[in-house]
Design a protein around this motif. Sequence first.
Motif, PDB file in Angstrom:
ATOM      1  N   ALA A 180       0.820  -1.209   0.000  1.00 38.00           N
ATOM      2  CA  ALA A 180       0.000   0.000   0.000  1.00 38.00           C
ATOM      3  C   ALA A 180       0.854   1.259   0.000  1.00 38.00           C
ATOM      4  CB  ALA A 180      -0.930   0.000   1.209  1.00 38.00           C
ATOM      5  N   MET A 181       2.031   1.183   0.622  1.00 41.94           N
ATOM      6  CA  MET A 181       2.872   2.363   0.751  1.00 41.94           C
ATOM      7  C   MET A 181       3.358   2.881  -0.604  1.00 41.94           C
ATOM      8  SD  MET A 181       6.437   2.814   2.889  1.00 41.94           S
ATOM      9  CE  MET A 181       5.621   2.381   4.419  1.00 41.94           C
ATOM     10  N   HIS A 182       3.772   1.963  -1.484  1.00 42.14           N
ATOM     11  CA  HIS A 182       4.370   2.385  -2.747  1.00 42.14           C
ATOM     12  C   HIS A 182       3.395   2.392  -3.917  1.00 42.14           C
ATOM     13  CE1 HIS A 182       7.957   0.891  -0.432  1.00 42.14           C
ATOM     14  NE2 HIS A 182       8.356   2.089  -0.784  1.00 42.14           N
ATOM     15  N   ALA A 183       2.185   1.875  -3.702  1.00 41.27           N
ATOM     16  CA  ALA A 183       1.218   1.814  -4.805  1.00 41.27           C
ATOM     17  C   ALA A 183       0.917   3.182  -5.412  1.00 41.27           C
ATOM     18  CB  ALA A 183      -0.064   1.131  -4.326  1.00 41.27           C
ATOM     19  N   PRO A 184       0.681   4.236  -4.625  1.00 41.07           N
ATOM     20  CA  PRO A 184       0.360   5.538  -5.237  1.00 41.07           C
ATOM     21  C   PRO A 184       1.467   6.069  -6.139  1.00 41.07           C
ATOM     22  CG  PRO A 184      -0.264   5.527  -2.918  1.00 41.07           C
ATOM     23  CD  PRO A 184       0.546   4.288  -3.150  1.00 41.07           C
ATOM     24  N   ALA A 185       2.711   5.890  -5.732  1.00 43.28           N
ATOM     25  CA  ALA A 185       3.821   6.411  -6.529  1.00 43.28           C
ATOM     26  C   ALA A 185       3.884   5.763  -7.903  1.00 43.28           C
ATOM     27  CB  ALA A 185       5.140   6.204  -5.791  1.00 43.28           C
ATOM     28  N   HIS A 186       3.400   4.521  -8.008  1.00 42.40           N
ATOM     29  CA  HIS A 186       3.425   3.793  -9.281  1.00 42.40           C
ATOM     30  C   HIS A 186       2.058   3.806  -9.970  1.00 42.40           C
ATOM     31  CE1 HIS A 186       7.503   2.200  -8.702  1.00 42.40           C
ATOM     32  NE2 HIS A 186       7.174   2.014  -7.430  1.00 42.40           N
ATOM     33  N   GLN A 187       1.085   4.522  -9.357  1.00 44.45           N
ATOM     34  CA  GLN A 187      -0.288   4.594  -9.884  1.00 44.45           C
ATOM     35  C   GLN A 187      -0.932   3.213  -9.995  1.00 44.45           C
ATOM     36  OE1 GLN A 187       0.777   6.966 -13.498  1.00 44.45           O
ATOM     37  NE2 GLN A 187      -0.571   8.529 -12.604  1.00 44.45           N
ATOM     38  N   VAL A 188      -0.586   2.372  -9.041  1.00 47.23           N
ATOM     39  CA  VAL A 188      -1.078   0.998  -9.012  1.00 47.23           C
ATOM     40  C   VAL A 188      -2.210   0.887  -7.984  1.00 47.23           C
ATOM     41  CG1 VAL A 188      -0.442  -1.349  -8.264  1.00 47.23           C
ATOM     42  CG2 VAL A 188       1.054  -0.067  -9.808  1.00 47.23           C
ATOM     43  N   ARG A 189      -3.211   0.086  -8.278  1.00 47.98           N
ATOM     44  CA  ARG A 189      -4.315  -0.121  -7.345  1.00 47.98           C
ATOM     45  C   ARG A 189      -3.884  -1.019  -6.188  1.00 47.98           C
ATOM     46  NH1 ARG A 189      -8.899  -2.281 -11.300  1.00 47.98           N
ATOM     47  NH2 ARG A 189      -7.023  -3.110 -12.291  1.00 47.98           N
ATOM     48  N   PHE A 190      -4.248  -0.602  -4.983  1.00 46.11           N
ATOM     49  CA  PHE A 190      -4.074  -1.433  -3.797  1.00 46.11           C
ATOM     50  C   PHE A 190      -5.439  -1.950  -3.401  1.00 46.11           C
ATOM     51  CE2 PHE A 190      -4.373  -1.655   0.891  1.00 46.11           C
ATOM     52  CZ  PHE A 190      -3.514  -2.715   1.106  1.00 46.11           C
ATOM     53  N   SER A 191      -5.570  -3.255  -3.216  1.00 42.95           N
ATOM     54  CA  SER A 191      -6.857  -3.848  -2.871  1.00 42.95           C
ATOM     55  C   SER A 191      -6.777  -4.534  -1.518  1.00 42.95           C
ATOM     56  CB  SER A 191      -7.288  -4.876  -3.939  1.00 42.95           C
ATOM     57  OG  SER A 191      -8.538  -5.450  -3.593  1.00 42.95           O
TER      58      SER A 191
END
Length: 307
Positions: free
Chosen positions: A237-248
């Motif tokens: 969850a921590m790095h998902a925003p930086a890569h524009q990846v969805r966290f579920s």
Amino acid sequence: MTKAIAFAAYGDADVLQPTDIEVPAPGAGQVRLTVHAAGVNPLDCKIRSGAVSAVFPVELPHVPGLEASGTVEAVGEGVTGLAVGDEVFGPVAGGYAEQLVVDAGRLAVKPASLSWAEAAALPVAAETAWRTLELLDVKAGETLLIHAAAGGVGTLAVQFAVARGVRVIGTASEANHEYLRSLGALPVTYGDGLAERVRAVSGGPVDAVLDAAGRDVLGVSVELAGGPERVVTIADAMHAPAHQVRFSSGGPGQDRTEAALAGALALHAEGSLQVRIARTYPLADAAEAHRASEHGHHTGKIVLSIG
């Protein structure tokens, strides 16, 4: 009163202590279970430690346990399809107990050929795997990369995806490669040079990526998938925003338990479902089970054997 394991304050595994709790009669739509096994999940440990208290607040003292298998001991008003004596499994609240009350609609009937431990190990991992595959919208003929493919969620995701006709590449340690092959996946070793190894196996890019590892693999995952649109993580969850990846992580309206358990039972009926149990502990050793879970060096699910 029934025996249970609870914690009265957040902390390390030593805060888990035996206790007696009162189990009410089942209300409308509920059943009371005599619990035979309960799954131990990493989330149990995070809830106990207080690491996720902002997201998963609990009232203290709290009995952990998100999944269990057991025998129906009493049924509440309006319950249909289940009767006293039925063997069932599913997601629960407070699974570290000899008895508990649960909504009947959350439970699936356990086949006699599925052990108590295997049944208790399925609900959380199966729901997570099913939900993330739906988010990725993988289809027959596509190639899916799964990080930590030999783990609890990864194992179910591999099996669900293969059953849909998806080509699966899974990262795992060398010791688990033969196991992944037995599930129908193409194994690769994680670590430096991962992108090149995946391309060598896939013959090019992949269509989608599921990260169940959380080992800083989102950058290479986006590279391999040609963008972040079909990359999902359940572990970073921590790095998902930086890569524009969805966290579920699930949540209201996202639960896929019913479909996931039906899918797992369909595989079991075909004789292809594999559920690895790393180790079982008695209920009294729940703290030791948590320490083993946090240590992380095991293959398969840790389960409490209760009765």
